[in-house]
Enzyme design. Sequence first.
Site, mmCIF file in Angstrom:
data_model
loop_
_atom_site.group_PDB
_atom_site.id
_atom_site.type_symbol
_atom_site.label_atom_id
_atom_site.label_comp_id
_atom_site.label_asym_id
_atom_site.label_seq_id
_atom_site.Cartn_x
_atom_site.Cartn_y
_atom_site.Cartn_z
ATOM 1 N N GLY A 49 0.883 -1.243 -0.074
ATOM 2 C CA GLY A 49 -0.060 0.089 -0.207
ATOM 3 C C GLY A 49 0.719 1.391 -0.189
ATOM 4 C CB SER A 51 0.434 4.434 -4.540
ATOM 5 O OG SER A 51 -0.746 4.037 -3.889
ATOM 6 N N GLY A 53 -0.953 8.323 1.143
ATOM 7 C CA GLY A 53 -1.210 8.637 2.646
ATOM 8 C C GLY A 53 -0.037 7.786 3.448
ATOM 9 C CG LEU A 140 -2.458 -3.425 1.380
ATOM 10 C CD1 LEU A 140 -2.797 -4.978 1.041
ATOM 11 C CD2 LEU A 140 -2.086 -3.028 -0.052
ATOM 12 C CB ALA A 141 -6.770 1.887 3.003
ATOM 13 C CE1 TYR A 226 -7.867 8.309 14.272
ATOM 14 C CE2 TYR A 226 -10.059 7.677 14.044
ATOM 15 C CZ TYR A 226 -9.038 8.668 14.639
ATOM 16 O OH TYR A 226 -9.699 9.736 14.871
ATOM 17 C CE1 TYR A 236 -11.914 3.923 10.940
ATOM 18 C CE2 TYR A 236 -11.066 2.622 12.783
ATOM 19 C CZ TYR A 236 -10.671 3.241 11.526
ATOM 20 O OH TYR A 236 -9.935 2.390 10.736
ATOM 21 C CE LYS A 245 -7.960 -0.289 10.168
ATOM 22 N NZ LYS A 245 -6.683 -0.383 9.566
ATOM 23 C CB VAL A 275 -7.375 14.631 4.368
ATOM 24 C CG1 VAL A 275 -8.295 14.459 3.561
ATOM 25 C CG2 VAL A 275 -7.693 15.546 5.726
#
Length: 397
Positions: A49, A51, A53, A140-141, A226, A236, A245, A275
């Site tokens: 992951g 690319s 954030g 990864l997200a 998070y 969340y 999570k 963000v």
Amino acid sequence: MIVKPRIRGFICTTAHPTGCAAHVSEQVNYVNEMTPISSGEFKNVLVLGCSGGYGLASRIVASFGCGANTLGVSFEKAPSETKTGSQGWYNNAAFEKQAKAAGLYAKTMDGDAFSDAMRAQVLDTIRADMGKIDLVVYSLASPVRQHPKSGVLHRSSIKPLGEVLSIKTVHVEKGEVSEVNLEPATAEETENTVTVMGGEDWEFWMQALIDADLLAPQAKTVAYTYIGSELTWPIYWEGTLGRAKSDLDRASQAIGENLAAIGGDSRVAVLKAIVSQASSAIPVVPLYVALLFKAMKDQGLHEDCIAHIHRLFATQLKSGADMRLDDAGRIRVDDLELSQPVQDIVKQRWPEVTTENLSELGDLAGFREDFLKIFGFGIDGVDYEAPVSPLSIEPQA
Ligand code: NAD
């Protein structure tokens, strides 16, 4: 062509090639201006992951702060003559260019990190080019995951659990604060979210690296999570994403046991709200982030993505660090976000905030700025009126 932002809800369907490259440069410059973190500890780093954030920031800190060679994996849309590619496509190109110029190995594999085929390609590349891996960053997200064993495509849902949640949110484009009713997830939706965003894929990656004997002695791995403030818990931490999570915590434990033989370590790191493409899609979060940013900026505690990850590496991941761990063994670098002076202000303003006073109590402008920056817009020094080729991060002659 002249590239302008084209926003559809919480995504921007265009990305600015030279703007993305300048955004990567800003982050590289930030790290270069800081004291080097370590040299030689992290020689070879795998970033899943990579690319955007937190993953991109991790790759930049590993390379420019620790002198690491990096292999990155991400899923991108390539550009064509007439259409821009995904922001990550330009970020990867810009990162590789800068890392290579600094004499560092940098290779990016573009494709589905959840697939066994990608795992096999990555293992082959590590074997051929790198030797052994000292650090694996799992960042990864994704909203979907095709399970590599069953072939089933699972979709995540961002929903509360139990009952309908009535909660405040903001329409980011219009700046309107309103109350929304969010339907609770079904058991199946919750299970699917855990399959997509939980820890199983991280375990698959670590097991594949162990089985292939591609981890260096004392290798580390970290996955990002998070938790945030009670204000966002109903959507969340206590919702479908929180379930996923929690599964990451379970996986970290299991991976840690498997790494014991090589003296390795597995951790979940709890990061602050920023963000990103992923976080913009979560209802309620933009309003919370707007209030949070205002409080943190006013108190001189604000960190952007690169500053936050730099602190993670410099104070927590580096050997000999005095680690700030919670009862579950997670690394906590969300201490500034959760500090009492910040949360007191955010919690005081949460019931008070309206469409009319949002610009005074919150920093929606900062949210929007960071959102545009993800896609390479609003970066200092970039001429957005100049034509660019969607196929290249170089300015057009
Ligand atoms: P992001 O959207 O900026 O980046 C996600 C990355 O995953 C991208 O590089 C994307 O290409 C890659 N990716 C997605 N699906 C893929 C696939 N199938 N194959 C290969 N690559 C794929 O996300 P982010 O906000 O940086 O989130 C990264 C991690 O940090 C997540 O675990 C998230 O929960 C966590 N986190 C985020 C925040 C936040 O506020 N954004 C806060 C704390 C923790």
